[in-house]
Design a protein around this motif. Sequence first.
Motif, PDB file in Angstrom:
ATOM      1  N   ALA A 189     -15.091   4.481  -8.569  1.00  0.00           N
ATOM      2  CA  ALA A 189     -15.406   4.925  -7.196  1.00  0.00           C
ATOM      3  C   ALA A 189     -16.560   5.915  -7.215  1.00  0.00           C
ATOM      4  O   ALA A 189     -17.441   5.890  -6.341  1.00  0.00           O
ATOM      5  CB  ALA A 189     -14.171   5.550  -6.553  1.00  0.00           C
TER       6      ALA A 189
ATOM      7  N   ASN B 110       0.870  -1.171   0.000  1.00  0.00           N
ATOM      8  CA  ASN B 110       0.000   0.000   0.000  1.00  0.00           C
ATOM      9  C   ASN B 110       0.910   1.226   0.000  1.00  0.00           C
ATOM     10  O   ASN B 110       1.417   1.626   1.047  1.00  0.00           O
ATOM     11  CB  ASN B 110      -0.900  -0.042   1.240  1.00  0.00           C
TER      12      ASN B 110
ATOM     13  N   LEU C  54      -8.478   7.570  -2.351  1.00  0.00           N
ATOM     14  CA  LEU C  54      -7.466   7.466  -3.404  1.00  0.00           C
ATOM     15  C   LEU C  54      -6.642   8.747  -3.432  1.00  0.00           C
ATOM     16  O   LEU C  54      -7.188   9.837  -3.221  1.00  0.00           O
ATOM     17  CB  LEU C  54      -8.151   7.273  -4.768  1.00  0.00           C
TER      18      LEU C  54
ATOM     19  N   THR D 188     -18.415   4.289  -3.946  1.00  0.00           N
ATOM     20  CA  THR D 188     -17.744   3.335  -3.051  1.00  0.00           C
ATOM     21  C   THR D 188     -16.970   3.992  -1.914  1.00  0.00           C
ATOM     22  O   THR D 188     -16.491   3.308  -1.026  1.00  0.00           O
ATOM     23  CB  THR D 188     -16.761   2.445  -3.841  1.00  0.00           C
ATOM     24  N   LYS D 189     -16.799   5.304  -1.965  1.00  0.00           N
ATOM     25  CA  LYS D 189     -16.072   6.032  -0.902  1.00  0.00           C
ATOM     26  C   LYS D 189     -14.630   5.535  -0.771  1.00  0.00           C
ATOM     27  O   LYS D 189     -14.096   5.421   0.334  1.00  0.00           O
ATOM     28  CB  LYS D 189     -16.761   5.907   0.467  1.00  0.00           C
ATOM     29  N   ARG D 190     -14.014   5.201  -1.901  1.00  0.00           N
ATOM     30  CA  ARG D 190     -12.596   4.801  -1.834  1.00  0.00           C
ATOM     31  C   ARG D 190     -11.747   6.007  -1.447  1.00  0.00           C
ATOM     32  O   ARG D 190     -12.062   7.152  -1.790  1.00  0.00           O
ATOM     33  CB  ARG D 190     -12.117   4.266  -3.191  1.00  0.00           C
TER      34      ARG D 190
ATOM     35  N   MET E 150     -11.504  11.086  -0.546  1.00  0.00           N
ATOM     36  CA  MET E 150     -12.597  10.121  -0.614  1.00  0.00           C
ATOM     37  C   MET E 150     -13.446  10.424  -1.844  1.00  0.00           C
ATOM     38  O   MET E 150     -13.925  11.545  -2.009  1.00  0.00           O
ATOM     39  CB  MET E 150     -13.472  10.201   0.636  1.00  0.00           C
TER      40      MET E 150
END
Length: 320
Positions: free
Chosen positions: A245, A169, A254, A250-252, A276
């Motif tokens: 997203a 990550n 990034l 999807t509230k990723r 978000m």
Amino acid sequence: MARKKIALIGSGMIGGTLAHLAAKKEMGDIVLFDIAEGMPQGKALDLSQCGPVEGFDAKITGTNDYADIAGADVVIVTAGVPRKPGMSRDDLLGINLKVMKAVGEGIKNNAPDAFVICITNPLDAMVWALREFSGLPHNKVVGMAGVLDSARFATFLAWEFDVSVKDVNAFVLGGHGDTMVPVTSYTTINGIPVNDFAKIKGVSESRIDEIVDRTRKGGGEIVGLLGNGSAYYAPATSAIAMAEAYLGDTKRILPCASYVDGKYGLDGLYVGVPTMIGAGGTEEVIEIELSDEEKSNLKVSTDAVEELLEACKGLDSSLA
Ligand code: LMR
């Protein structure tokens, strides 16, 4: 439910790759736009004929008319000129600023409710200019860079440690130039801070520094290898992740070139920060704690972006 519509402004290598990915994922119907006559139509026809083989349902059309992007849910902008070996992204400022003006007006007049993702370089300045020219809300215009830069950092780390990329990550902040800030303190290998993992694996700090440096210059490395063009697979993949997203709410979180006003000590600047993404567009910029060194590296990067914005204002009086 109505099918979604994805408009791709620019039908070069990234535009074509975006169309292929969006079709394979059945994200919606796709409109490929370009000012070059025949090119978007030809690519759309070719890509449509992948459908029976790959088994996707997507209507793909090519056009030279902005009216055909009307009602698009997502617009991804790749229009403009890529750099050549020996050039910096900033060398494209003058030429691509003019392109953003035409694109911004096309979006304003035809797809004002879209979520707009900009890929054109120099990225942070072009996304700012595109927002200014289109007049869309700040949360509906974003730049694709952090996802790409973080993916590069993750790839190099996975190779170094010989681990799955799925467990890395990685995290890059700042402008999408050589001053970008890969942030090792927030980079983990399946939750293990990368510097701790490096110690476990006997990888030196200087080797991590080399990987950070390679990440910063990652776009230029590919430009040098290709000889005539810049990266397209990973930029397209990154923008598609952002579009998904948004469409899927999807509230990723990034890393994206989002509008930052009040956080990170910034005052209305587009720059790479964790963001978000959901149905509201860029719903929240996440401000993380940084060390003094990280803060000063970020400042160098954001100052470089600010300089470019001043240059844009000098080139186009409507931006001043
Ligand atoms: C990239 O990082 O691949 C793009 O910004 C293209 C470039 O010119 O480096």
